[in-house]
Design an enzyme around this catalytic site. Structure first.
Site, PDB file in Angstrom:
ATOM      1  N   GLU A 198      72.385-126.845 -97.145  1.00  0.00           N
ATOM      2  CA  GLU A 198      73.669-126.782 -97.833  1.00  0.00           C
ATOM      3  C   GLU A 198      74.738-126.303 -96.860  1.00  0.00           C
ATOM      4  OE1 GLU A 198      73.331-125.521-102.218  1.00  0.00           O
ATOM      5  OE2 GLU A 198      72.009-124.175-101.144  1.00  0.00           O
ATOM      6  N   ARG A 233      74.082-110.924-111.394  1.00  0.00           N
ATOM      7  CA  ARG A 233      74.788-110.113-110.396  1.00  0.00           C
ATOM      8  C   ARG A 233      75.968-109.427-111.053  1.00  0.00           C
ATOM      9  NH1 ARG A 233      75.044-114.296-105.303  1.00  0.00           N
ATOM     10  NH2 ARG A 233      72.800-114.517-105.147  1.00  0.00           N
ATOM     11  N   ASP A 274      68.251-115.153 -96.530  1.00  0.00           N
ATOM     12  CA  ASP A 274      68.000-116.578 -96.754  1.00  0.00           C
ATOM     13  C   ASP A 274      69.047-117.486 -96.109  1.00  0.00           C
ATOM     14  OD1 ASP A 274      69.958-115.919 -98.578  1.00  0.00           O
ATOM     15  OD2 ASP A 274      68.963-116.827-100.319  1.00  0.00           O
ATOM     16  N   ARG A 275      70.176-116.909 -95.674  1.00  0.00           N
ATOM     17  CA  ARG A 275      71.196-117.730 -95.015  1.00  0.00           C
ATOM     18  C   ARG A 275      71.121-117.597 -93.495  1.00  0.00           C
ATOM     19  NH1 ARG A 275      76.791-117.674 -98.490  1.00  0.00           N
ATOM     20  NH2 ARG A 275      75.826-118.266-100.446  1.00  0.00           N
ATOM     21  N   ASP A 285      70.087-110.817 -97.868  1.00  0.00           N
ATOM     22  CA  ASP A 285      68.701-111.022 -98.297  1.00  0.00           C
ATOM     23  C   ASP A 285      67.938-112.007 -97.416  1.00  0.00           C
ATOM     24  OD1 ASP A 285      70.259-113.119 -99.299  1.00  0.00           O
ATOM     25  OD2 ASP A 285      68.847-113.525-100.925  1.00  0.00           O
ATOM     26  N   LYS A 330      65.726-120.971 -99.566  1.00  0.00           N
ATOM     27  CA  LYS A 330      66.216-121.223 -98.222  1.00  0.00           C
ATOM     28  C   LYS A 330      65.754-120.084 -97.323  1.00  0.00           C
ATOM     29  CE  LYS A 330      70.910-119.799 -99.525  1.00  0.00           C
ATOM     30  NZ  LYS A 330      70.907-119.859-100.997  1.00  0.00           N
ATOM     31  N   SER A 334      72.447-111.059-102.652  1.00  0.00           N
ATOM     32  CA  SER A 334      72.589-111.923-101.482  1.00  0.00           C
ATOM     33  C   SER A 334      73.622-111.405-100.477  1.00  0.00           C
ATOM     34  CB  SER A 334      72.932-113.338-101.944  1.00  0.00           C
ATOM     35  OG  SER A 334      72.909-114.221-100.868  1.00  0.00           O
ATOM     36  N   HIS A 335      74.672-112.172-100.270  1.00  0.00           N
ATOM     37  CA  HIS A 335      75.673-111.857 -99.246  1.00  0.00           C
ATOM     38  C   HIS A 335      76.804-110.991 -99.799  1.00  0.00           C
ATOM     39  CE1 HIS A 335      76.361-115.454-101.516  1.00  0.00           C
ATOM     40  NE2 HIS A 335      77.650-115.219-101.414  1.00  0.00           N
ATOM     41  N   SER A 383      76.721-124.087 -97.401  1.00  0.00           N
ATOM     42  CA  SER A 383      76.886-122.646 -97.563  1.00  0.00           C
ATOM     43  C   SER A 383      75.873-121.859 -96.720  1.00  0.00           C
ATOM     44  CB  SER A 383      76.767-122.277 -99.035  1.00  0.00           C
ATOM     45  OG  SER A 383      75.573-122.799 -99.593  1.00  0.00           O
ATOM     46  N   ASP A 400      72.174-113.285 -93.725  1.00  0.00           N
ATOM     47  CA  ASP A 400      72.883-112.572 -94.789  1.00  0.00           C
ATOM     48  C   ASP A 400      72.031-111.422 -95.324  1.00  0.00           C
ATOM     49  OD1 ASP A 400      71.019-114.040 -96.253  1.00  0.00           O
ATOM     50  OD2 ASP A 400      72.379-114.349 -97.949  1.00  0.00           O
ATOM     51  N   THR A 402      75.156-128.391-105.898  1.00  0.00           N
ATOM     52  CA  THR A 402      75.024-127.110-105.200  1.00  0.00           C
ATOM     53  C   THR A 402      73.993-126.224-105.905  1.00  0.00           C
ATOM     54  OG1 THR A 402      77.283-127.168-104.385  1.00  0.00           O
ATOM     55  CG2 THR A 402      76.288-124.997-104.620  1.00  0.00           C
TER      56      THR A 402
HETATM   57  C1  G6P Z   1      73.751-119.377-103.527  1.00  0.00           C
HETATM   58  C2  G6P Z   1      72.748-120.450-103.786  1.00  0.00           C
HETATM   59  C3  G6P Z   1      73.038-121.660-102.952  1.00  0.00           C
HETATM   60  C4  G6P Z   1      74.465-122.110-103.146  1.00  0.00           C
HETATM   61  C5  G6P Z   1      75.402-120.969-102.869  1.00  0.00           C
HETATM   62  C6  G6P Z   1      76.870-121.309-103.043  1.00  0.00           C
HETATM   63  O1  G6P Z   1      73.608-118.903-102.232  1.00  0.00           O
HETATM   64  O2  G6P Z   1      71.448-119.999-103.511  1.00  0.00           O
HETATM   65  O3  G6P Z   1      72.142-122.666-103.241  1.00  0.00           O
HETATM   66  O4  G6P Z   1      74.772-123.151-102.272  1.00  0.00           O
HETATM   67  O5  G6P Z   1      75.057-119.892-103.698  1.00  0.00           O
HETATM   68  O6  G6P Z   1      77.281-121.216-104.321  1.00  0.00           O
HETATM   69  P1  G6P Z   1      78.786-121.274-104.778  1.00  0.00           P
HETATM   70  O7  G6P Z   1      78.677-121.769-106.185  1.00  0.00           O
HETATM   71  O8  G6P Z   1      79.367-119.903-104.647  1.00  0.00           O
HETATM   72  O9  G6P Z   1      79.509-122.254-103.887  1.00  0.00           O
HETATM   73 ZN    ZN Z   2      71.317-114.880 -99.611  1.00  0.00          ZN
END
Ligand code: G6P
Ligand code: ZN
Length: 615
Positions: free
Chosen positions: A430, A52, A338-339, A336, A443, A152-153, A432, A334, A403
């Protein structure tokens, strides 16, 4: 170039570059790779979820090409025959998504790929990619891997972020060794392969195009697939859609699903409008935009502002006055897809509680019930211990992982890897805002939303009784299992060197902190979380500083693995309660939060003790 097709999914031949002269194309040999000279570009090390960077960096000369070539080289060296099966390509629709797809197709052909599935309009959510790899096609076409274009987000647009990751044949993110090999390739790259004359593919129209080599010796098939098809078909086998429809059709039930202008829009439309017959008004921000409409497509109390207000809450999760009725159910996704975030009427469900509730009620969901019930659950270390109590009560195998979703994947695939021991069906989550199961290897935001609706439907099977709400279900859960008060403070954009020094200091002090009394708490253990994968024995070190209190409360510190620029310190606070179940979270966690700020001394190290985001 031929538009003839014996493909079963053939709809129409679609090559945007219509003025390409066919006789020329034959002469040109559009499948002939060109070797383009290049040189290593620094900093192409993939993080937790691929590479990224700022979009501009990705668009700079050879940046994307180098990385894509490095992936192909790693994948091929790893033993994958890319000329067999299919390469899936799609993304979350952010700026540069469409251009990157064309480059990947041209480079894929040059590297030997013979068949592509491209999401319509270039869109494929992350869970949909996983489902497409695992579910789509006759066996001989099954996907060997996928490129997912997403950050992602993180915000999108020319001034914001872009990202790319590679998923393998099991539908999950590439394992560490493959990403390490990719990174290593980026540091020594001398050239990349591309079929520069390969025609641009019209990704806006579903259909299959066959492109023949000039001498007719080989061909490539590019198929633009409906983005939602495989994923929606899979979800329909998992949940009780009739029961969910009956719930949604009740006069006293209303919902709103905010896709935040990310890729989830078409999926939410397909499921809620086309399959479940709801009016389009249940969907908000469901038209994907390449900059997510300038927003931050991250479903939490801070960034999903519009939905949170609609549900009668403020960014702290406190109730606010709202004119007019508030929906019974609210959810957000989010960029993509997945959240997920789950809300009831003026009620926020923490991701940790959401996981625990879904696990406790898994047997309402046909996927689990029909396989003889849920077998195993897992949560990441910083996720609250709410699910632990359910796992114990239901006698489920339980895992606490670092994580990152990849740690769950090994457990889900354990039957293959681990001599017959099978942990599926499996649910994991998770803090998150990620929740999912072994139906895919990512996810899955919309899965979590349907899981909640299926559970609500099962609790509301008698339409003549008053509605059992999201809050009712969570309150009932707390009164049975107790409540894990929980919050996360993020300190974004702090200095990386200083934040690392802060973590190092806490790590070094672990032994002296163990046994110490702080306020009304005693630190039973202070350590740095280490994980030994029970499936393959691999060890993950330094996964977060933990202060485990003697009463079960926890304080945890991590540095984010996904931070855009600088560093992000995450501070997680958790307090278990069996009696006072309805305190404001800030009140319940007040003392522990003060203790946490003291233990890390973030003010001295990073010059602030004010978080940028609280979730
Ligand atoms: C991404 C991963 C998750 C993880 C999240 C938080 O979304 O797919 O599995 O929990 O990042 O990561 P971070 O290191 O920013 O807390
Ligand atoms: Zn995402």
């Amino acid at each position: 170039i031929t538009n003839k097709s014996d493909e079963s999914k053939y709809v129409s031949g679609t090559i945007a570059n219509a003025d390409l002269d066919v006789s020329d194309a034959v002469g040109l040999g559009t499948l002939k790779p060109t070797i383009v000279k290049s040189a290593p570009i620094r900093g192409q090390e993939p993080g937790t979820s691929g590479l990224r960077k700022k979009t501009k960096e990705f668009m700079s000369e050879n940046y994307l090409n180098n990385f894509v070539q490095a992936v192909f080289d790693a994948v091929i060296a790893g033993g994958t025959n890319v000329s067999e099966g299919t390469l899936v390509v799609g993304g979350d629709g952010r700026y540069y998504n469409d251009k990157a797809i064309q480059t990947i197709i041209k480079m894929g052909v040059a590297n030997g790929v013979k068949r592509f599935w491209i999401g319509k309009d270039g869109l494929l959510s992350t869970p949909a990619v996983s489902a497409t790899i695992r579910e789509r096609g006759p066996v001989w076409q099954t996907a060997f891997g996928a490129f997912i274009l997403t950050a992602s987000h993180n915000p999108g647009g020319p001034e914001e972020d872009f990202g790319i990751k590679y998923n393998t044949q099991n539908g999950g993110p590439a394992p560490e060794y493959l990403m390490q090999a990719t990174y290593s390739n980026t540091t020594s790259i001398k050239s990349y392969k591309i079929c520069a004359d390969f025609p641009e593919v019209d990704i806006t129209t579903v259909g299959s195009t066959t492109i023949l080599a000039g001498d007719g010796s080989s061909s490539v098939v590019v198929e633009v697939i409906p983005s939602t098809e495989s994923h929606v078909a899979l979800l329909k086998t998992i949940f009780d859609f009739d029961a969910i429809k009956a719930l949604l059709d009740r006069d006293d039930f209303t919902m709103v699903y905010d896709s935040m202008h990310g890729v989830n829009g078409p999926y939410s439309k397909s499921i809620f409008v086309d399959e479940l017959g709801q009016p389009e008004s249940v969907l908000t921000n469901h038209i994907p935009k390449d900059d997510f409409n300038g927003g931050h497509a991250d479903p939490n109390l801070t960034y999903a502002k519009e939905l949170v207000a609609t549900m009668g809450l403020n960014a702290k999760g406190d109730k606010i006055d709202v004119s007019g009725p508030i929906p019974s159910f609210g959810a957000a996704a989010d960029g993509d897809g997945d959240r997920n975030m789950i809300l009831g009427t003026q009620f926020f469900v923490t991701p940790s509680d959401s996981l625990a509730v879904i696990v406790a009620n898994a047997n309402c969901i046909p996927f689990f019930r029909n396989q003889g019930g849920l077998k195993a659950v897992a949560r990441s270390m910083p996720t609250s211990g709410a699910v632990d109590r359910v796992a114990k009560d239901l006698n489920l195998d339980f895992f606490e992982t670092p994580t990152g979703w990849k740690f769950f994947g090994n457990l889900m695939d354990s039957k293959v890897i681990f001599k017959g021991k099978d942990y599926t069906p499996f649910i994991c989550g998770e803090e998150s805002f990620g929740t999912g199961s072994d139906h895919v290897r990512e996810k899955d935001g919309i899965w979590a939303v349907l899981a909640w609706l299926n559970i609500l439907a099962a609790n509301n099977s008698d339409a003549s009784k008053p509605l059992v709400t999201v809050e009712d279900i969570v309150q009932k859960h707390w009164s049975k299992y107790g409540r894990n008060y929980y919050c996360r403070w993020d300190f974004e954009g702090v200095d990386k060197v200083k934040a690392t020094a802060m973590m190092d200091k806490m790590r070094a002090d672990s032994a002296t902190n163990t046994g110490r009394t702080v306020g009304s708490y005693t630190i039973a253990t202070a350590d740095d979380f280490k994980y030994i994968d029970p499936v393959d024995g691999s060890v993950a070190q330094k996964q977060g500083i933990r202060f485990l209190m003697s009463d079960g409360s926890r304080i945890i510190f991590r540095l984010s693995g996904t931070a855009g620029s600088g560093a992000t310190v995450r501070m997680y606070i958790e307090q278990y309660e069996t009696e006072k179940l309805n305190l404001p979270v800030a009140v319940a966690l007040e003392e522990l939060t003060e203790i946490a700020l003291g233990l890390c001394d973030i003010l001295t190290f990073c010059g602030t003790k004010t978080p940028t985001v609280i979730t």
